[in-house]
Design an enzyme around this catalytic site. Structure first.
Site, PDB file in Angstrom:
ATOM      1  N   ALA A  10       0.879  -1.170   0.000  1.00 37.77           N
ATOM      2  CA  ALA A  10       0.000   0.000   0.000  1.00 37.77           C
ATOM      3  C   ALA A  10       0.914   1.217   0.000  1.00 37.77           C
ATOM      4  O   ALA A  10       1.999   1.169   0.594  1.00 37.77           O
ATOM      5  CB  ALA A  10      -0.893   0.010   1.235  1.00 37.77           C
ATOM      6  N   TYR A  43      -2.479   0.170  10.375  1.00 39.22           N
ATOM      7  CA  TYR A  43      -2.481  -0.837   9.302  1.00 39.22           C
ATOM      8  C   TYR A  43      -3.532  -0.485   8.240  1.00 39.22           C
ATOM      9  O   TYR A  43      -3.368  -0.772   7.058  1.00 39.22           O
ATOM     10  CB  TYR A  43      -2.685  -2.236   9.883  1.00 39.22           C
ATOM     11  CG  TYR A  43      -2.236  -3.352   8.970  1.00 39.22           C
ATOM     12  CD1 TYR A  43      -0.902  -3.477   8.598  1.00 39.22           C
ATOM     13  CD2 TYR A  43      -3.145  -4.280   8.491  1.00 39.22           C
ATOM     14  CE1 TYR A  43      -0.490  -4.504   7.759  1.00 39.22           C
ATOM     15  CE2 TYR A  43      -2.742  -5.321   7.663  1.00 39.22           C
ATOM     16  CZ  TYR A  43      -1.413  -5.428   7.302  1.00 39.22           C
ATOM     17  OH  TYR A  43      -1.007  -6.444   6.477  1.00 39.22           O
ATOM     18  N   LYS A  50      -6.045  -7.323   3.273  1.00 43.64           N
ATOM     19  CA  LYS A  50      -5.799  -8.680   3.809  1.00 43.64           C
ATOM     20  C   LYS A  50      -7.114  -9.424   4.043  1.00 43.64           C
ATOM     21  O   LYS A  50      -7.174 -10.649   3.873  1.00 43.64           O
ATOM     22  CB  LYS A  50      -4.971  -8.611   5.090  1.00 43.64           C
ATOM     23  CG  LYS A  50      -3.516  -8.178   4.893  1.00 43.64           C
ATOM     24  CD  LYS A  50      -2.699  -9.105   4.006  1.00 43.64           C
ATOM     25  CE  LYS A  50      -1.203  -8.834   4.143  1.00 43.64           C
ATOM     26  NZ  LYS A  50      -0.412  -9.618   3.143  1.00 43.64           N
ATOM     27  N   THR A 101      10.859  -6.935   8.628  1.00 42.67           N
ATOM     28  CA  THR A 101      11.285  -7.105   7.234  1.00 42.67           C
ATOM     29  C   THR A 101      11.536  -5.730   6.632  1.00 42.67           C
ATOM     30  O   THR A 101      11.304  -4.715   7.283  1.00 42.67           O
ATOM     31  CB  THR A 101      10.176  -7.795   6.414  1.00 42.67           C
ATOM     32  OG1 THR A 101       9.018  -6.953   6.415  1.00 42.67           O
ATOM     33  CG2 THR A 101       9.793  -9.156   6.981  1.00 42.67           C
TER      34      THR A 101
HETATM   35  O1  0WE Z   1       1.592  -6.493   5.800  1.00 40.86           O
HETATM   36  C1  0WE Z   1       2.519  -5.935   6.346  1.00 40.86           C
HETATM   37  C2  0WE Z   1       3.329  -4.867   5.619  1.00 40.86           C
HETATM   38  C3  0WE Z   1       2.749  -4.493   4.336  1.00 40.86           C
HETATM   39  C4  0WE Z   1       3.259  -3.223   3.712  1.00 40.86           C
HETATM   40  C5  0WE Z   1       4.336  -2.484   4.170  1.00 40.86           C
HETATM   41  C6  0WE Z   1       4.697  -1.326   3.504  1.00 40.86           C
HETATM   42  C7  0WE Z   1       5.807  -0.432   3.963  1.00 40.86           C
HETATM   43  C8  0WE Z   1       6.394   0.398   2.846  1.00 40.86           C
HETATM   44  C9  0WE Z   1       2.553  -2.786   2.625  1.00 40.86           C
HETATM   45  N1  0WE Z   1       2.898  -1.662   1.975  1.00 40.86           N
HETATM   46  C10 0WE Z   1       3.941  -0.942   2.387  1.00 40.86           C
HETATM   47  N2  0WE Z   1       4.222   0.188   1.702  1.00 40.86           N
HETATM   48  C11 0WE Z   1       5.344   0.920   1.914  1.00 40.86           C
HETATM   49  O2  0WE Z   1       5.534   1.986   1.302  1.00 40.86           O
HETATM   50  N3  0WE Z   1       2.815  -6.230   7.632  1.00 40.86           N
HETATM   51  C12 0WE Z   1       2.019  -7.221   8.329  1.00 40.86           C
HETATM   52  C13 0WE Z   1       3.871  -5.555   8.402  1.00 40.86           C
HETATM   53  C14 0WE Z   1       3.245  -4.368   9.033  1.00 40.86           C
HETATM   54  O3  0WE Z   1       2.987  -3.241   8.323  1.00 40.86           O
HETATM   55  C15 0WE Z   1       2.359  -2.368   9.164  1.00 40.86           C
HETATM   56  C16 0WE Z   1       2.217  -2.937  10.433  1.00 40.86           C
HETATM   57  C17 0WE Z   1       2.771  -4.229  10.336  1.00 40.86           C
HETATM   58  C18 0WE Z   1       2.840  -5.247  11.427  1.00 40.86           C
HETATM   59  C19 0WE Z   1       1.887  -1.093   8.905  1.00 40.86           C
HETATM   60  C20 0WE Z   1       1.295  -0.378   9.937  1.00 40.86           C
HETATM   61  C21 0WE Z   1       1.145  -0.941  11.177  1.00 40.86           C
HETATM   62  C22 0WE Z   1       1.604  -2.233  11.448  1.00 40.86           C
END
Ligand code: 0WE
Length: 264
Positions: free
Chosen positions: A94, A156, A163, A194
């Protein structure tokens, strides 16, 4: 003999050694799988080198936002492999501005579209290409989810909606593909540091909260997730499909935890 020996697995979403896809590749390689990797253009050199560590020379560029690129990627795969046993989908995105503040303030029609396209539709787009290659092979599709699919969590935001859509996709694909002997499952992993998580404000605090609250009193590792992924893509899990398996140390099962206080 490993429990994946003789299996051919495509892994989508390897970027760095900290990627969940890397933990999955390690476990699958250990269990005897033959691996192929698709990569996003900017990770080409890194993925080729990591693939080598897993005795794989089968790597190709694939942009999951483009049907033409997915077709071309599978075209490349088909030149080397006459069939496929499993696909691991470990991709999400995202726009950064969507992952802070409130849902209502940070979500736009465009970042909603992008999040759902890359993080949910891409599983279906990949399934369309992978299914014909799984003919007569007890295939498996596996994707990665997160607790934000089913609970509200800080920041999130639209990724939670994406999701939720991805998890529904797992169930509908499982229903569609079961008669062809193909199983479809997801892993809902606890937070892991990650590259995708690196840029997220407050991520360290989320990790320590989860480690303090989860029954196993630690964060989950790439190895924890990799081992479950290897199981779900193997014949050991032949009776499991349409399922989301939580690899979160039990965090999602806890209703309340009181801070540790010394007994008197
Ligand atoms: O699903 C994820 C991460 C997904 C993700 C991460 C990013 C960071 C950089 C999707 N898009 C982007 N776009 C970017 O520009 N997770 C489960 C890890 C995650 O991400 C979060 C979390 C957690 C845990 C975002 C906000 C709050 C908690």
């Amino acid at each position: 003999m490993g429990f994946l020996s003789g299996k051919r697995v495509l892994i989508v979403g390897l970027a760095t050694e900290r990627s969940i896809a890397h933990g999955i590749a390690s476990a699958m390689h250990r269990e005897g799988a033959q691996l192929a990797f698709s990569y996003q253009d900017r990770f080409k050199d890194r993925v080729e080198s990591m693939a080598g560590d897993f005795d794989s020379r089968l790597t190709f560029e694939m942009d999951v936002a483009s049907d033409a690129s997915i077709e071309a990627g599978f075209g490349h795969l088909k030149q080397q492999w006459d069939g496929l046993d499993a696909v691991v989908h470990a991709v999400a995105f995202a726009p950064q501005e969507a992952l802070r503040g409130s849902l209502i303030d940070s979500t736009t029609r465009e970042n909603f579209r992008i999040a759902h396209d890359i993080s949910s539709y891409s599983l279906i787009a990949i399934a369309k290409q992978a299914v014909p290659l799984m003919k007569d092979r007890a295939g498996a599709l596996l994707t990665m989810s997160y607790l934000g699919a089913v609970r509200s969590l800080p920041s999130y935001n639209v990724m939670g909606l994406a999701k939720a859509s991805l998890e529904a996709g797992v169930r509908f694909l499982a229903a569609d593909l079961g008669e062809r002997g193909i199983r479809v499952n997801g892993i809902s992993a606890g937070p892991i540091k990650t590259l995708a998580a690196a840029g997220i404000g407050g991520f360290r605090k989320m990790l320590s909260h989860v480690a303090a609250t989860a029954p196993i009193r630690r964060n989950v590792s790439l190895e924890d997730v990799g081992n479950t992924a290897a199981f779900l893509c193997s014949d050991l899990s032949a009776g499991i499909t349409g399922e989301i398996v939580y690899v979160d140390g039990g965090y999602s099962t806890v209703g309340m935890k009181l801070p540790e206080t010394p007994e008197t």
